[in-house]
Design a protein around this motif. Structure first.
Motif, PDB file in Angstrom:
ATOM      1  N   UNK A 112       0.841  -1.194   0.000  1.00 57.83           N
ATOM      2  CA  UNK A 112       0.000   0.000   0.000  1.00 57.83           C
ATOM      3  C   UNK A 112       0.877   1.246   0.000  1.00 57.83           C
ATOM      4  N   UNK A 113       0.589   2.147  -0.916  1.00 57.50           N
ATOM      5  CA  UNK A 113       1.276   3.431  -0.983  1.00 57.50           C
ATOM      6  C   UNK A 113       0.290   4.539  -0.642  1.00 57.50           C
ATOM      7  N   UNK A 123       5.108   3.830   2.072  1.00 58.74           N
ATOM      8  CA  UNK A 123       4.813   2.510   1.514  1.00 58.74           C
ATOM      9  C   UNK A 123       4.849   1.472   2.621  1.00 58.74           C
ATOM     10  N   UNK A 124       3.797   0.651   2.685  1.00 57.44           N
ATOM     11  CA  UNK A 124       3.696  -0.387   3.703  1.00 57.44           C
ATOM     12  C   UNK A 124       3.402  -1.709   3.005  1.00 57.44           C
ATOM     13  N   UNK A 147       8.247   2.002   4.870  1.00 60.76           N
ATOM     14  CA  UNK A 147       9.375   2.734   4.295  1.00 60.76           C
ATOM     15  C   UNK A 147       8.851   3.836   3.385  1.00 60.76           C
ATOM     16  N   UNK A 148       9.758   4.574   2.770  1.00 59.16           N
ATOM     17  CA  UNK A 148       9.422   5.592   1.789  1.00 59.16           C
ATOM     18  C   UNK A 148      10.207   5.305   0.512  1.00 59.16           C
ATOM     19  N   UNK A 154      15.739   3.684   5.072  1.00 55.02           N
ATOM     20  CA  UNK A 154      15.147   3.646   6.411  1.00 55.02           C
ATOM     21  C   UNK A 154      13.894   2.768   6.364  1.00 55.02           C
ATOM     22  N   UNK A 155      13.867   1.737   7.204  1.00 55.90           N
ATOM     23  CA  UNK A 155      12.746   0.799   7.241  1.00 55.90           C
ATOM     24  C   UNK A 155      12.337   0.520   8.687  1.00 55.90           C
ATOM     25  N   UNK A 156      11.051   0.330   8.882  1.00 54.28           N
ATOM     26  CA  UNK A 156      10.510  -0.133  10.158  1.00 54.28           C
ATOM     27  C   UNK A 156       9.913  -1.516   9.946  1.00 54.28           C
TER      28      UNK A 156
END
Length: 215
Positions: A112-113, A123-124, A147-148, A154-156
């Motif tokens: 999903x964006x 973005x997920x 992330x973007x 950078x990520x979660x």
């Protein structure tokens, strides 16, 4: 006389010998009868359990039959517009199925964006997605990554994430790991505002940070 006494003693001995034998045979008969009763009870219990298992299996099969999808898509791209007609979310996945019984939708490998004009896109992605009704709330499970696209370094990471698409927020109470080129941060729980581009880590926050090299 001696012969009479001997004959009488022999008769008594024989009578006494018969009595124990009769008792033993009677005891054996009672045990056999008890065993028959026990076997009968066990048979009835087994039949009852098998009958219950059959009913449970039939109910499970019936439930599975009732939860058949009325439509499905594979390798799809779904674009959702905002009130002004601009794209606000783009959702892709390898498979999506809708179940009319509870108006639920399941998505395999969803991405999903969240698009906002003039702002970075979030973005997920995850292994699975689940929602009910119009999709205002979406549950993502399995290897959830936030992330973007413009800043993919950078990520979660977490294992479950709830998305509130009405307010563009995301939250979880599970463990979260944030990775970047300069370090890694771990915490328990997260709340993110996709509009304000803010992420709040709830508790047990720890990690290390390596300062970027100076130019």
């Amino acid at each position: 006389s001696t012969q009479s006494r001997s004959s009488a003693a022999s008769d008594v001995y024989k009578r006494q010998d018969r009595v124990p034998c009769k008792i033993k045979l009677n005891a054996i008969f009672k045990q056999a009868h008890s065993a028959k009763i026990l076997l009968f009870v066990l048979a009835m219990v087994t039949l009852w359990l098998l009958s219950g298992h059959k009913e449970t299996s039939e109910q499970s099969i019936k439930s599975e039959v009732n939860k058949s999808s009325d439509y499905a898509m594979t390798n799809f791209t779904l674009t959702i517009m905002d009130m002004k007609g601009n794209p606000s979310r783009v959702i892709t996945g390898s498979e999506m199925s809708h179940y009319p019984e509870d108006d639920s939708t399941e998505i395999i490998d969803p991405i999903a964006q969240f698009i906002q004009k003039g702002k970075d896109t979030w973005q997920i992605s995850s292994n699975k997605g689940f929602t009910v009704g119009k999709g205002d709330d979406i549950l993502l499970t399995g290897n959830v990554i936030i992330t973007q696209p413009d800043n993919p370094d950078i990520e979660l990471h977490t294992e479950s994430l709830n998305l509130d698409t009405l307010h563009n927020t995301a939250y979880t109470d599970l463990a979260v790991s944030m990775k970047s080129p300069y370090g890694e941060t771990d915490s328990v729980g997260l709340h993110a505002s996709l509009e304000q581009k803010t992420i709040n880590l709830h508790s047990r926050v720890k990690g290390h940070y390596d300062a970027p090299p100076t130019k």
